[in-house]
Each structure stands twice: as C-alpha cells, then as structure tokens.
Design an enzyme around this catalytic site. Structure first.
Site, PDB file in Angstrom:
ATOM      1  N   SER A  68       0.847  -1.201   0.000  1.00 18.18           N
ATOM      2  CA  SER A  68       0.000   0.000   0.000  1.00 18.18           C
ATOM      3  C   SER A  68       0.876   1.243   0.000  1.00 18.18           C
ATOM      4  O   SER A  68       1.672   1.449   0.922  1.00 18.18           O
ATOM      5  CB  SER A  68      -0.895   0.004   1.234  1.00 18.18           C
ATOM      6  OG  SER A  68      -1.480   1.292   1.371  1.00 18.18           O
ATOM      7  N   HIS A  91      -1.308  -1.296  -4.185  1.00 24.97           N
ATOM      8  CA  HIS A  91      -2.570  -0.897  -3.553  1.00 24.97           C
ATOM      9  C   HIS A  91      -2.579   0.624  -3.357  1.00 24.97           C
ATOM     10  O   HIS A  91      -1.670   1.186  -2.750  1.00 24.97           O
ATOM     11  CB  HIS A  91      -2.675  -1.623  -2.212  1.00 24.97           C
ATOM     12  CG  HIS A  91      -3.972  -1.454  -1.501  1.00 24.97           C
ATOM     13  ND1 HIS A  91      -5.089  -2.203  -1.785  1.00 24.97           N
ATOM     14  CD2 HIS A  91      -4.330  -0.616  -0.493  1.00 24.97           C
ATOM     15  CE1 HIS A  91      -6.072  -1.846  -0.968  1.00 24.97           C
ATOM     16  NE2 HIS A  91      -5.643  -0.876  -0.178  1.00 24.97           N
ATOM     17  N   ASP A 131      -4.728   3.729  -1.914  1.00 27.41           N
ATOM     18  CA  ASP A 131      -5.829   4.096  -1.014  1.00 27.41           C
ATOM     19  C   ASP A 131      -6.347   5.492  -1.348  1.00 27.41           C
ATOM     20  O   ASP A 131      -5.661   6.488  -1.119  1.00 27.41           O
ATOM     21  CB  ASP A 131      -5.347   4.055   0.431  1.00 27.41           C
ATOM     22  CG  ASP A 131      -5.140   2.632   0.921  1.00 27.41           C
ATOM     23  OD1 ASP A 131      -6.077   1.820   0.780  1.00 27.41           O
ATOM     24  OD2 ASP A 131      -4.045   2.333   1.427  1.00 27.41           O
ATOM     25  N   MET A 190      -8.949   8.272  -0.409  1.00 30.71           N
ATOM     26  CA  MET A 190      -9.800   8.676   0.723  1.00 30.71           C
ATOM     27  C   MET A 190     -10.304  10.097   0.493  1.00 30.71           C
ATOM     28  O   MET A 190      -9.548  10.952   0.022  1.00 30.71           O
ATOM     29  CB  MET A 190      -9.004   8.640   2.029  1.00 30.71           C
ATOM     30  CG  MET A 190      -8.360   7.305   2.320  1.00 30.71           C
ATOM     31  SD  MET A 190      -7.617   7.320   3.972  1.00 30.71           S
ATOM     32  CE  MET A 190      -6.646   5.812   3.915  1.00 30.71           C
ATOM     33  N   HIS A 200      -8.332   1.210  -3.953  1.00 31.27           N
ATOM     34  CA  HIS A 200      -9.259   0.994  -2.840  1.00 31.27           C
ATOM     35  C   HIS A 200      -9.929   2.328  -2.541  1.00 31.27           C
ATOM     36  O   HIS A 200      -9.324   3.214  -1.941  1.00 31.27           O
ATOM     37  CB  HIS A 200      -8.444   0.473  -1.636  1.00 31.27           C
ATOM     38  CG  HIS A 200      -9.234   0.283  -0.391  1.00 31.27           C
ATOM     39  ND1 HIS A 200      -8.641   0.090   0.842  1.00 31.27           N
ATOM     40  CD2 HIS A 200     -10.580   0.238  -0.159  1.00 31.27           C
ATOM     41  CE1 HIS A 200      -9.582  -0.044   1.771  1.00 31.27           C
ATOM     42  NE2 HIS A 200     -10.761   0.046   1.187  1.00 31.27           N
ATOM     43  N   MET A 247     -12.095   4.587  -0.624  1.00 31.96           N
ATOM     44  CA  MET A 247     -12.780   4.814   0.658  1.00 31.96           C
ATOM     45  C   MET A 247     -13.466   6.171   0.527  1.00 31.96           C
ATOM     46  O   MET A 247     -13.020   7.184   1.079  1.00 31.96           O
ATOM     47  CB  MET A 247     -11.750   4.787   1.798  1.00 31.96           C
ATOM     48  CG  MET A 247     -11.281   3.377   2.108  1.00 31.96           C
ATOM     49  SD  MET A 247      -9.730   3.334   3.020  1.00 31.96           S
ATOM     50  CE  MET A 247      -8.592   3.467   1.651  1.00 31.96           C
ATOM     51  N   MET A 287     -11.613  -5.672   5.331  1.00 33.94           N
ATOM     52  CA  MET A 287     -10.809  -4.718   6.115  1.00 33.94           C
ATOM     53  C   MET A 287     -10.516  -5.312   7.488  1.00 33.94           C
ATOM     54  O   MET A 287     -11.440  -5.715   8.203  1.00 33.94           O
ATOM     55  CB  MET A 287     -11.557  -3.397   6.289  1.00 33.94           C
ATOM     56  CG  MET A 287     -11.655  -2.534   5.047  1.00 33.94           C
ATOM     57  SD  MET A 287     -10.084  -2.101   4.293  1.00 33.94           S
ATOM     58  CE  MET A 287      -9.247  -1.240   5.617  1.00 33.94           C
ATOM     59  N   GLY A 346      -8.955   4.210   6.968  1.00 27.95           N
ATOM     60  CA  GLY A 346      -8.613   5.612   7.182  1.00 27.95           C
ATOM     61  C   GLY A 346      -7.129   5.874   7.391  1.00 27.95           C
ATOM     62  O   GLY A 346      -6.614   6.886   6.944  1.00 27.95           O
ATOM     63  N   GLY A 351      -2.972   4.064   7.941  1.00 25.67           N
ATOM     64  CA  GLY A 351      -2.039   2.941   7.984  1.00 25.67           C
ATOM     65  C   GLY A 351      -1.509   2.765   9.396  1.00 25.67           C
ATOM     66  O   GLY A 351      -1.739   3.596  10.281  1.00 25.67           O
ATOM     67  N   GLY A 352      -0.791   1.670   9.597  1.00 26.86           N
ATOM     68  CA  GLY A 352      -0.079   1.461  10.855  1.00 26.86           C
ATOM     69  C   GLY A 352      -0.945   1.075  12.039  1.00 26.86           C
ATOM     70  O   GLY A 352      -0.493   1.155  13.180  1.00 26.86           O
ATOM     71  N   ASP A 409      -6.818  -6.299   4.230  1.00 25.14           N
ATOM     72  CA  ASP A 409      -6.166  -4.987   4.262  1.00 25.14           C
ATOM     73  C   ASP A 409      -6.195  -4.422   5.675  1.00 25.14           C
ATOM     74  O   ASP A 409      -7.268  -4.162   6.219  1.00 25.14           O
ATOM     75  CB  ASP A 409      -6.916  -4.054   3.299  1.00 25.14           C
ATOM     76  CG  ASP A 409      -6.285  -2.679   3.186  1.00 25.14           C
ATOM     77  OD1 ASP A 409      -5.185  -2.463   3.718  1.00 25.14           O
ATOM     78  OD2 ASP A 409      -6.927  -1.819   2.541  1.00 25.14           O
ATOM     79  N   GLY A 410      -4.992  -4.220   6.219  1.00 26.93           N
ATOM     80  CA  GLY A 410      -4.873  -3.555   7.509  1.00 26.93           C
ATOM     81  C   GLY A 410      -4.122  -4.381   8.528  1.00 26.93           C
ATOM     82  O   GLY A 410      -4.558  -5.484   8.873  1.00 26.93           O
ATOM     83  N   GLY A 411      -2.969  -3.889   8.964  1.00 29.08           N
ATOM     84  CA  GLY A 411      -2.220  -4.550  10.026  1.00 29.08           C
ATOM     85  C   GLY A 411      -1.549  -5.843   9.613  1.00 29.08           C
ATOM     86  O   GLY A 411      -1.202  -6.658  10.470  1.00 29.08           O
ATOM     87  N   GLY A 457       1.076  -2.063   4.079  1.00 30.75           N
ATOM     88  CA  GLY A 457       1.619  -0.716   3.926  1.00 30.75           C
ATOM     89  C   GLY A 457       2.870  -0.528   4.756  1.00 30.75           C
ATOM     90  O   GLY A 457       3.993  -0.584   4.247  1.00 30.75           O
TER      91      GLY A 457
HETATM   92  C1  DX5 Z   1      -6.274   1.750   5.604  1.00 30.60           C
HETATM   93  C2  DX5 Z   1      -5.830   1.388   4.225  1.00 30.60           C
HETATM   94  C3  DX5 Z   1      -4.741   0.389   4.154  1.00 30.60           C
HETATM   95  C4  DX5 Z   1      -3.444   0.811   4.803  1.00 30.60           C
HETATM   96  C5  DX5 Z   1      -2.835  -0.392   5.398  1.00 30.60           C
HETATM   97  O1  DX5 Z   1      -7.480   2.456   5.522  1.00 30.60           O
HETATM   98  O2  DX5 Z   1      -6.924   0.878   3.474  1.00 30.60           O
HETATM   99  O3  DX5 Z   1      -4.508  -0.013   2.814  1.00 30.60           O
HETATM  100  O4  DX5 Z   1      -2.515   1.357   3.917  1.00 30.60           O
HETATM  101  O5  DX5 Z   1      -1.699  -0.011   6.105  1.00 30.60           O
HETATM  102  P1  DX5 Z   1      -1.001  -1.024   7.109  1.00 30.60           P
HETATM  103  O6  DX5 Z   1      -0.522  -2.193   6.304  1.00 30.60           O
HETATM  104  O7  DX5 Z   1       0.117  -0.204   7.665  1.00 30.60           O
HETATM  105  O8  DX5 Z   1      -2.028  -1.403   8.132  1.00 30.60           O
HETATM  106 ZN    ZN Z   2      -6.489  -0.046   1.518  1.00 31.05          ZN
END
Ligand code: DX5
Ligand code: ZN
Length: 225
Positions: A9, A32, A34, A36, A65, A67, A136, A141, A143-144, A174-176, A196
C-alpha cells in the site's frame, strides 16, 4: 490455491516520490492505492490525477481501494483510466451491483470492501458480480493500525464458497498485515495481502514483499492438500 499475492500500500510510501516507491516494490502482484475523500473516512489522500500519473510510472497492476462516498459517481473513471482492480465500500452505496457493472463495463475488475464491523452474510448473494472481496482488518482511514483477527471469519466463509466453485473471487485482506499476522490470514484462506507499513517501513521493501509472500505460502500450503 495459487501462490499468495502481495499488494504493497503506497499509503505508507513517500507521496512526493511515488514512481520510485513503485519501483522499490518491483515483483509485487498489485500496487494498492488508497483513495480517501475525508467524508467516508476521516482522512484525505489522493484521487484520479495521481492514479493516472502512477499508471504511467509503473507496470504493476493498480489495486485502487476507494474509501469514498458516492462510489457510483467516481469508481468507473478509475477503471477507464486503466486501474486493474477498483474496489469500493459496501457501506457507501445502496446499489453495489450497479457500481460493479459500471466498473466492469469500463474495463476494470470490480471489488467490494467491508469494514471490520460489517457482516458478510447480506452480501454473499451479490459476490458473483465481483472479482475481489476486500476484507478490512482495521477501521479504514489510516495505515499502521493493529490487525483485528475477528474479521477472519468473513475470509473463511468466502474461501469456502470459492473452493466449492460457487464463487470465483480473490479474497483480499487490508490492515495490520505484517510478519506477525500474515500467517493467520493465510490460514483463513486469504489470497491477496495488502501491506503498507510492513513493506514501506522496511529497509528493503522488495525483500519485505518476498518475505511476506513466502510466509503466507508456507502457512496456506496445507489448505490446498
Ligand atoms: C487503511 C488502508 C490500508 C493501509 C494499510 O485504511 O486501506 O490499505 O494502507 O496499512 P497497514 O498495512 O500499515 O495497516
Ligand atoms: Zn487499503
């Protein structure tokens, strides 16, 4: 199951050097992106002009993606521009089938995403209109954030339908996702792993992609036996 796919990401990349950041993850399956809008989620990132520039800067298929509110208005343009996969949120529209049809008509693969607290059951019937389900595993919203393991039940449910031939779909998470969480997601039957911070926070992002892919492959090896 096919080899696991890894989708870095760019949310965790340097936005002033996106072309180089795409080159840094050569060998990734998807990149990927994102999008937003500061309405559907409390954060603002990038939109179609940046995606168009990225499409010129990399050969890695873009996994957009969205959002955003009102995906019916915006999603087809991403497919038309050349994004490989265009995913929007189930919570953002009353007519997901129409949006999926428009994405496909514009030449893209259509993805449906569900937030951590959104059940999958109401959408199982319409998944045949989609190419990707994006589960998700954090609140969208930022990363991290920390991985929410409770969402893996949704991946397992859809994996079963794919394995039984009722659906043809990429199951994406997606996420963590990182070295500590990728295995449990792989064991739940996920095909494609968005990462990400675990990729762009690494000293060698391409090596991080290879490492996650190998780890996921080992964890899911028994699923195909
Ligand atoms: C969050 C995004 C993710 C994000 C993931 O809303 O959709 O794609 O970049 O980041 P990590 O891998 O750091 O959780
Ligand atoms: Zn994403």
């Amino acid at each position: 199951m096919a080899a696991p796919m890894i989708a870095p990401s760019i949310l965790s990349a340097d936005f002033a050097r996106l072309g180089e950041e795409a080159d840094a993850v050569t060998g990734s399956d998807w990149l990927h992106v994102d999008v937003m809008d500061a309405h559907f989620v409390p954060n603002l990132t990038l939109g179609l002009p940046v995606v168009k520039s990225l499409l010129k800067a990399t050969d890695i298929p873009l996994d957009c993606h969205l959002m955003i509110d009102d995906p019916g208005r915006w999603a087809p343009s991403y497919a038309e521009a050349g994004a490989y996969n265009v995913t929007f949120h189930a919570e953002a529209t009353d007519d997901p089938i129409a949006v999926a049809k428009d994405i496909r008509a514009a030449g893209g693969k259509a993805g449906l995403s569900v937030k951590p607290n959104t059940p999958i059951e109401p959408y199982l019937e319409i998944l045949k209109e989609f190419d990707t389900l994006l589960v998700m595993s954090v609140e969208p919203g930022f990363g991290g954030q920390s991985f929410i393991p409770d969402v893996l039940g949704k991946a397992r449910t859809v994996r079963k339908l794919v394995d039984s031939g009722e659906l043809t779909l990429v199951v994406e998470i997606d996420g963590g996702i990182n070295v500590d969480t990728v295995e449990q997601a792989a064991e739940a039957g996920v095909d494609c792993f968005v990462a990400g911070s675990a990729v762009y926070g690494a000293a060698d992002p391409a090596a991080a992609v290879r490492g996650l892919r190998e780890q996921a492959g080992r964890a899911s090896a028994h699923l195909s036996l």
